[in-house]
Structures are given as C-alpha cells and as structure tokens.
Scaffold this motif. Structure first.
Motif, PDB file in Angstrom:
ATOM      1  N   ARG A 192     114.937  31.879  27.071  1.00 37.21           N
ATOM      2  CA  ARG A 192     114.639  30.526  26.652  1.00 37.21           C
ATOM      3  C   ARG A 192     115.703  29.990  25.695  1.00 37.21           C
ATOM      4  NH1 ARG A 192     110.545  27.430  23.690  1.00 37.21           N
ATOM      5  NH2 ARG A 192     111.187  28.701  21.947  1.00 37.21           N
ATOM      6  N   GLY A 193     116.251  30.885  24.898  1.00 31.72           N
ATOM      7  CA  GLY A 193     117.274  30.466  23.951  1.00 31.72           C
ATOM      8  C   GLY A 193     118.491  29.872  24.629  1.00 31.72           C
ATOM      9  N   ALA A 212     103.455  30.964  29.663  1.00 34.93           N
ATOM     10  CA  ALA A 212     103.080  29.920  28.720  1.00 34.93           C
ATOM     11  C   ALA A 212     104.130  29.729  27.646  1.00 34.93           C
ATOM     12  CB  ALA A 212     101.735  30.253  28.078  1.00 34.93           C
ATOM     13  N   ARG A 213     104.841  30.785  27.346  1.00 32.25           N
ATOM     14  CA  ARG A 213     105.861  30.667  26.306  1.00 32.25           C
ATOM     15  C   ARG A 213     106.986  29.748  26.737  1.00 32.25           C
ATOM     16  NH1 ARG A 213     105.104  34.147  22.217  1.00 32.25           N
ATOM     17  NH2 ARG A 213     107.148  33.745  21.342  1.00 32.25           N
ATOM     18  N   LEU A 215     106.353  26.950  28.398  1.00 31.09           N
ATOM     19  CA  LEU A 215     105.794  25.664  28.791  1.00 31.09           C
ATOM     20  C   LEU A 215     106.076  24.519  27.828  1.00 31.09           C
ATOM     21  CD1 LEU A 215     102.468  26.679  30.410  1.00 31.09           C
ATOM     22  CD2 LEU A 215     104.652  26.172  31.430  1.00 31.09           C
ATOM     23  N   ASP A 216     106.664  24.783  26.695  1.00 25.68           N
ATOM     24  CA  ASP A 216     106.945  23.659  25.807  1.00 25.68           C
ATOM     25  C   ASP A 216     108.254  22.974  26.181  1.00 25.68           C
ATOM     26  OD1 ASP A 216     108.093  25.616  22.981  1.00 25.68           O
ATOM     27  OD2 ASP A 216     108.532  25.692  25.100  1.00 25.68           O
ATOM     28  N   ARG A 217     108.857  23.428  27.235  1.00 23.51           N
ATOM     29  CA  ARG A 217     109.992  22.679  27.785  1.00 23.51           C
ATOM     30  C   ARG A 217     109.718  22.412  29.252  1.00 23.51           C
ATOM     31  NH1 ARG A 217     115.402  24.500  28.198  1.00 23.51           N
ATOM     32  NH2 ARG A 217     115.896  22.323  28.569  1.00 23.51           N
TER      33      ARG A 217
ATOM     34  N   LEU B  36      96.844  37.856  21.998  1.00 21.59           N
ATOM     35  CA  LEU B  36      98.025  37.012  22.071  1.00 21.59           C
ATOM     36  C   LEU B  36      97.692  35.560  21.763  1.00 21.59           C
ATOM     37  CD1 LEU B  36     100.742  38.035  22.735  1.00 21.59           C
ATOM     38  CD2 LEU B  36     100.364  37.383  25.092  1.00 21.59           C
ATOM     39  N   VAL B  38      98.287  31.829  22.496  1.00 23.94           N
ATOM     40  CA  VAL B  38      98.832  31.022  23.582  1.00 23.94           C
ATOM     41  C   VAL B  38      98.751  29.559  23.200  1.00 23.94           C
ATOM     42  CG1 VAL B  38      98.578  30.339  25.976  1.00 23.94           C
ATOM     43  CG2 VAL B  38      98.166  32.686  25.296  1.00 23.94           C
ATOM     44  N   ILE B  39      99.850  28.897  23.238  1.00 24.11           N
ATOM     45  CA  ILE B  39      99.854  27.482  22.920  1.00 24.11           C
ATOM     46  C   ILE B  39     100.423  26.719  24.102  1.00 24.11           C
ATOM     47  CG2 ILE B  39     100.685  25.709  21.356  1.00 24.11           C
ATOM     48  CD1 ILE B  39     101.013  27.851  19.246  1.00 24.11           C
ATOM     49  N   VAL B  40      99.622  25.868  24.673  1.00 23.05           N
ATOM     50  CA  VAL B  40     100.075  25.040  25.781  1.00 23.05           C
ATOM     51  C   VAL B  40      99.950  23.600  25.317  1.00 23.05           C
ATOM     52  CG1 VAL B  40      99.684  24.379  28.165  1.00 23.05           C
ATOM     53  CG2 VAL B  40      99.241  26.708  27.433  1.00 23.05           C
ATOM     54  N   ARG B  81     110.654  21.133  22.396  1.00 18.53           N
ATOM     55  CA  ARG B  81     110.818  22.420  21.721  1.00 18.53           C
ATOM     56  C   ARG B  81     110.752  22.268  20.218  1.00 18.53           C
ATOM     57  NH1 ARG B  81     115.586  26.216  23.621  1.00 18.53           N
ATOM     58  NH2 ARG B  81     114.976  27.131  21.652  1.00 18.53           N
ATOM     59  N   GLN B 121     107.573  32.152  14.927  1.00 16.85           N
ATOM     60  CA  GLN B 121     106.905  32.747  16.072  1.00 16.85           C
ATOM     61  C   GLN B 121     105.677  31.939  16.482  1.00 16.85           C
ATOM     62  OE1 GLN B 121     106.211  36.902  15.631  1.00 16.85           O
ATOM     63  NE2 GLN B 121     105.981  37.215  17.831  1.00 16.85           N
ATOM     64  N   ASN B 124     106.748  29.161  18.354  1.00 21.11           N
ATOM     65  CA  ASN B 124     107.538  29.529  19.522  1.00 21.11           C
ATOM     66  C   ASN B 124     108.974  29.027  19.387  1.00 21.11           C
ATOM     67  OD1 ASN B 124     107.914  30.800  21.918  1.00 21.11           O
ATOM     68  ND2 ASN B 124     107.055  29.173  23.177  1.00 21.11           N
ATOM     69  N   TYR B 125     109.472  29.136  18.198  1.00 17.18           N
ATOM     70  CA  TYR B 125     110.822  28.627  17.938  1.00 17.18           C
ATOM     71  C   TYR B 125     111.893  29.705  18.075  1.00 17.18           C
ATOM     72  CZ  TYR B 125     114.922  27.361  15.218  1.00 17.18           C
ATOM     73  OH  TYR B 125     116.204  27.144  14.815  1.00 17.18           O
ATOM     74  N   THR B 126     112.942  29.370  18.767  1.00 16.92           N
ATOM     75  CA  THR B 126     114.170  30.165  18.704  1.00 16.92           C
ATOM     76  C   THR B 126     115.322  29.190  18.566  1.00 16.92           C
ATOM     77  OG1 THR B 126     114.136  30.174  21.117  1.00 16.92           O
ATOM     78  CG2 THR B 126     113.501  32.209  20.022  1.00 16.92           C
ATOM     79  N   PRO B 127     116.363  29.581  17.865  1.00 19.29           N
ATOM     80  CA  PRO B 127     117.490  28.664  17.670  1.00 19.29           C
ATOM     81  C   PRO B 127     118.064  28.217  19.011  1.00 19.29           C
ATOM     82  CG  PRO B 127     117.716  30.602  16.273  1.00 19.29           C
ATOM     83  CD  PRO B 127     116.576  30.868  17.199  1.00 19.29           C
TER      84      PRO B 127
END
Lengths: 416, 416
Positions: A192-193, A212-213, A215-217, B36, B38-40, B81, B121, B124-127
């Motif tokens: 995803r990065g 699901a991880r 799905l925010d894009r 886990l 899960v965020i949708v 994102r 986390q 669900n953030y990554t640079p």
DNA sequence: ACGGAAAGTGAAAACGTGTTCATTCTTCAC
DNA sequence: GTGAAGAATGAACACGTTTTCACTTTCCGT
C-alpha cells in the motif's frame, strides 16, 4: 566543482577532464552511434579520467567503463536530472507549458509543443513520476502479488501482463507472498505504501480483513483466479468487474475424446485444496462426467506442484485402485503424473494410462511430455484483464464489467 | 456526503447505511477475525448496502462483496488515505514528529514514538512513498529488465530477487525488453521516469548510448550476466562493483567425469551468440578440454531455447558427425538436446550420448530429464547481488566491490 | 547547583509536478 | 471594424513528505 562533461554531435566539450580521453571516447561514440546525441555530465573528473578507455576499444570495455562511472558518480549530482523548470527556461516558456506539452489533452500551440518536446529530448527530460503521482494521485504502478514467480503458469502470465501494462504506460510492481496461497496483512500494508493504482493478486485465500486494509483508497483489486463462470453459475448481473472462464467447452472435448477410447476409470489429481481454479476444474469435470453417464472421478489430493502430483500418482496406483485416465489440475501437475507413471510405475502413456492437463503452458509441447491439455488462452486472458483494469481506472463509476473467455482441448500425445 | 463507515472491535457504528446489514457484516468479521480492528469507510452507501451479504455468509461471498465495493468506490474519497497531519493532530504532536516516528534513526522520545505508531496503526497510516521519494530522492524501487520472464533461469532469479529486495524495503519494478537480449533506448527512458534507485538488466548487448541516457542520475546499473571471472581474466582491481562466477570448478568436474567414461567427441550447444554467459561457458569448456588433451568441442549454434537446441542437435547428428557427449549452454537447452536425442534420433541418454547442462534450475530434477548439470547457486547469487546494491546505495563513494561465486557439478542421470 | 553537552522539538523550506482560475491573445462571422 | 467565442497562457496553490535550522528541554558529571 569537480565535474566532467562530454557531448557528442555538434558541440564537443570537456571541462576539468583529460582532453584526449574525452576525445577518444567521443570518437568511439561517434563511430558507433553517429546519429545519436550523447550527453554525459556531472562526474568526478578523476574517476572518469582514469576509467575511460583510450585508443582502440571494444564495446564491452566501453560499457564497463561507463558502468564504472555510473557507479561512482558524485553524490552532489544525484539530483542532476533535468527539471521542467530548466526546459521552460531554455525554451522561453512557462513551466506550465512544459507540463502541458507532455499531456496530450492539454491545449497548447502545436509549434510551441514541438519546440518544448525537442528541447526536452535534448536535455533528456521526462516528467518525474513521483511528483506526478503526488499531485495526480496516480502512480501508474500495478501491484502484482504472486506466491511463486517460477511456477510456469504464473511466470507466463506475469510476462504477458508486464508487456501489456508497459504498452499502456504502467509498470508492474512485483511482490511475493507465501507459497500457501495466502496473502498476509503485512504484505498488503507494505504494498500500500507504494500507492499502486490497482492490484492483481494471484492468490485466493484472501481474508476480508486483509482486503479491508486497502479499502481507504480507491484501488481496484483483482483476485486473479476467476470464477468458473459456467452458465449455471452466472447470476443476474455481476456486482463487480469479473473475468470468467468457461471450462466446460474444453472439459467436454476431453471427456468425449477419452470416452472414444473406452476409458472407464478417470482420476483427478487436484490443485491446492480450496483454490477456485481447482474447485472450478474439479466441479466441471464431475458435472460433465455425470452428464455422460460416467462414475465420479477418483480424487487424488495434490497442490499444483510437480512433486506432489508425482507422489499422488504413486499413491493412486499403489494404495488405490489406479485409473485408465488422469486429469491433472494443471500442466505442471500433469508432468509429475506422467513421470510417475513412466519412470516409477513402469506404465506406458498413453497406451496404459491417458493423461490430460489444464493450461497449455509453453512446456507442454516439449517432446518428453507432449501433453494433451485444456487450453486457457493466456494472451487473450491478459488482454481482457488489462482492458478491465484500464476501463475501471478511467471510469471508476462505470457499471460492473464482465468478460468471458472460452477453453478448448489441445490434442497431443498423451491421449490416443 | 453519501458515506458509509463500519468499525469492528470497540466502537461499532453505521452512518447512512442500512443498520442490519452493517451489524450482520460486523458480526461476520468479528466471528472470523475477532482480534482485528477493521475500519471500512468512505463508500457509496447505496452500493455497500445492496452488496453486503446478510445472514449466514461464507468467506468467498464476503470477499466478493468487499471487492465489489472497492471497485465502485466514490471518486471523492480517492485521496481518503490518512496523512501524517491527521496522525499528528490525533496524537497532539507536530507533523514532523510523525515523520520521525517512522524513521528509526531520528531522535524521538520513545513514549512519543510509541504513541504515534499506535495511532498510525489505528488510522491505517503509512508514509506515502511518492511524497517520500520526491523529497528524499529515493524511490525504493529497483528496476529489473528482462527479455523473457518465462525463461526458467530468469524467473527463478526474479523470484529470489523479489524476496530479497522485499525484505530490505525495496520493490521490484519489472520491465520487458526484446527477446533478442537487446535493450532499447525507449525502454530505458520509459523506466527512468519511474526513478528506480538501481537497475538490474538481464540483458547484455547494451549500447553505450543507451546507458548514457541514464547517467544524469546516480543510478547503479548492473548488467546482470557476470564476467566469467576466471583467475586468468582477473585484473589488478575492479573498476566497479562486479559479480564473478568461477565456471572452471564445475566444468572441470564435468569434463573429468566424462573422461572417466571414455568420451571422445564432445559438442557444445551454445547460447545466444555474443552473450557473456555463453562466451564464458564456451571459453571455459575449451580451456579445460585443452588442458586435458581433448580436441576442441564441436560447436552447435543455438540461443538458450528448447526449440533451437532441439534443432541444433538434429543438425549435429544428421548433417554433422554427431558426438559422444553434449554440453548445453543452459538447462533448458539441455532438455531440448535430450528430447531430440531420445524422441527423434532414437539414441539413448546416457548410454549412447551423455548430456550436461548449466544452471541447475528446479526442473532439472524432473524424472524425464534428471539432468547432470553445472550448478550455479541461485540463492547465493541473488544474496550477493542485493548486498552489492544496498552497499552501493548506502555508500555511493565506496571503493568498487567484487564478489565471487563458485560452481559445482550436480551428478544425476544423464551421465554414466 | 551548575555548566555544558546531548537529545528532543517544531516552523519553514524544499522536492517537481498537475490543476485551477483569471487574464490575454487569436480567430471568425457579421 | 467590431464583438464574442474560444483557445492559449501563466501565477498561484496543492500534493505529503523529509530535511534543515534554530531553539528548548533533558541529562549527567563535577
């Protein structure tokens, strides 16, 4: 600054470098590639000087020299790429015009565009995709997740996929997952990065949470082994883009051919247990055999690999009751079946046992196997997949699309 | 806005969505993946609503549903994102602190870093690697140029390479070039746009001018087929990073073994004409045979492929004088040789003719071939290559490095 | 307690592009 | 010659980071 610059065609200059070395290299370049402008700039003069071959040189030596320089290039020139600003300055236009010159849809006076593109080529400029991705949200990368690049089927599909994507201005970003066909969350987060515009997963046992991880894009994800798509399974309308494969056609041809030879006991050496490809193939075989009044196939559990198919075949004949004909879930598995029959069980193929595979990979025509198999047109399939992806990217809100591919039997030497 | 949000574990909410559908889906997720979060979020409610399975569902149905939503996601949330700013806001720190939290070398109070990483986390953030690449000049992409992904050797190397690079935080960017092992300028320019940190080319006939187009950036380019690296060829010191392979060891073992069987006429079915791999192998074979008092090998021209090796073998025996033993430039070629001998010329392997390959790819142990071959340890080679690349990237001005790998004969059934 | 070194911190400046918007230039019909 | 429509243009902003540079806080030995 300790720089060296070398140009061929038209202006030939040296700065801070040994003149004769430069001229020698220049001459070589001109002799070999006289119609081409070559600009080399921004190195440690000392390094280039000590490296460039003098006098008569062959191509390999020169490559080594250039490569050596490329490796030891000065850190300060790391960002030495031409930028849109420089092109604009040299062409006496605004930076925006340069951006527009590279976008076919933008309106720009043709003469101006031509000038800009010419200067861009001189300066070896291409728009930076990282910057472009940052502002446009499009990376032009397509992530491909695969458990094993070496698997014949996968490697051939990756090959065709890369070619097709490349032609459309995209690039293939390759990721490996575990061999058991599962896709872990860590990998997906990692991928995803890189901001892929789309993802093609050659895996099946995808967990909802894992997906699901993503799905925010708005990333179209294609789980790559398609549904069997047999007519009886089709529904009112697809909920999302889908690639179907009609196994029925090829399987019917194969079973019909086998029946012609009076085959009675048919076995199926399976693929990975719950994978869709395996499920669909086994299911279709079962349906077609039932329709034609044959007893259900004997199932020998395997996992698409040569080694397990080999072992499963031994079991089938030593522990089990054997068979007159064997379907393998894929061609590589069929190779394992054939080798087990011939080299360990001392049975003849096709005289004693007939073998049919699935896929028709390139190796299937090799003389040692010469496999009869249900062909699954790879090129066609990849074209359809890329078509789906691009349509979806260009028009995210379009109604769901569906493409259907057919199969057919390729008859070679393992039947008849 | 027309959005839907669904969370599991702790807070369970629905917005603008059908409540029972949400609860049903939530229940399914909790049952399956209870530990886990899960965020949708951010979908067309209408679409999610019509798609989510209700009541008892199986995993596949749920995947389909989620995938369908992912495909039809709202355009307005494409950039949905999480960003460093959001993480910072939620953690009550500055945006810079977030950046530092993800950089192990930056100094940040441990407690603060932990907090930030936890919140990251959650969100669900990554640079964003595009942004990171833009400012740091490092894309963490390694371009791989290959003429044919399906070739066994290449596919196995790509596989190992991807694994190794992935472990180091890099990703493999795949490009296809022409099958004739040439690398065209257009491709290199295209690839350059993606800003790879390094390039590994599985091709040899690289034109200087082609490489020169890359030289305005500090991109280490590895032309992948290494020098033969035989002691007699080694020089004072390498000019640039280099991977050597000592073919001698394996070839000596092979020739010695063949001599033990009283072999006299040895043929060599070649690879692509001027490729280094082919040149090095043929050269070493010639040298070793001369040292042992054997006549020079009979050369049969081929190109590493099964089909041409097959044809070359037929020529060798029908037009030419035949041979007692055949070296093939690679394993796939050896398969072609074996099949031509057995299935077309009716000769026995190894009784009538002995066959030796180069590489030891996975297929070489398959029973139909069971090939004796000069092994070239692939894993070791890839590890060395990645080591070279990373060292060079971390320290561009380091002196040139050199790694040397050995070969050995793997004895199987095609000799003796 | 004290000084100084080291570690931690945030504002601001890049990085190189695409896009928007208001403005200027061209074209064409009348 | 005039007006309007449309094309062409450039200034300014946005994209999401890392890095630099002052500044503040913490730590530690005396």
């Amino acid at each position: 600054m300790n720089t060296f610059s070398l140009s061929v065609n038209g202006l030939t200059r040296c700065q801070n470098g040994s003149a004769e070395r430069c001229v020698s290299a220049t001459g070589y370049l001109q002799r070999s590639y006289d119609s081409l402008a070559v600009i080399v700039t921004g190195f440690h003069a000392s390094k280039l000087d000590s490296v460039l071959p003098c006098g008569q040189t062959n191509e390999h030596d020169f490559i080594d020299a250039i490569a050596g320089v490329a490796l030891s290039q000065d850190e300060t020139t790391a960002r030495g790429r031409a930028t849109a600003e420089m092109v604009a300055q040299r062409a006496n236009v605004s930076r925006v015009a340069v951006s527009r010159a590279f976008n076919p849809h933008a309106s720009l006076k043709p003469a101006k565009r031509e000038l800009i593109l010419r200067i861009a080529q001189e300066l070896n400029y291409t728009p930076d995709r990282a910057a472009r991705a940052l502002v446009s949200g499009r990376s032009h990368l397509v992530g491909v997740i695969v458990p094993d690049v070496c698997s014949h089927w996968e490697s051939q599909e990756i090959d065709a996929l890369t070619t097709a994507l490349q032609a459309e201005g995209f690039a293939t970003l390759l990721f490996k997952t575990r061999i058991d066909y599962s896709m872990d969350e860590q990998l997906l987060a990692y991928m995803r990065g890189f901001n892929p515009d789309s993802v093609i997963a050659f895996v099946e046992n995808v967990k909802p949470a894992t997906l699901a991880r993503f799905l925010d894009r708005a990333v179209p994800i294609y789980v790559h082994y398609p549904r069997s798509g047999a007519p009886e399974e089709s529904q009112a309308g697809p909920l999302h883009d889908r690639l179907n494969v009609l196994h029925r056609t090829g399987v019917e041809q194969a079973v019909s051919l086998l029946q012609g030879y009076g085959v009675r006991r048919i076995a199926y050496v399976s693929g990975v247990d719950k994978s869709r490809a395996n499920t669909a193939r086994e299911h279709m075989l079962r349906v077609v055999m039932a329709e034609r009044g044959l007893a259900p196939p004997i199932i020998a559990a395997s996992d698409f690999s040569y080694d397990r198919a080999y072992a499963a075949t031994l079991d089938l004949f030593r522990v089990g009751e054997g068979a007159d004909a064997i379907f393998a879930a894929n061609d590589v598995g069929a190779f394992g079946v054939i080798d087990a029959l011939r080299h360990e069980l001392n049975l003849r193929v096709p005289e004693d046992v007939k073998v049919v595979g699935f896929d028709d990979i390139a190796q299937s025509h090799w003389k040692s196997y010469n496999l009869t198999t249900v062909k699954f047109d790879l090129e066609e399939r990849v074209r359809a997949l890329v078509r789906l992806i691009l349509r979806r990217l260009n028009n995210p809100d379009a109604p769901a699309l569906e493409e259907t591919l057919n199969t057919r039997l390729v008859v070679r030497g393992t039947v008849g």
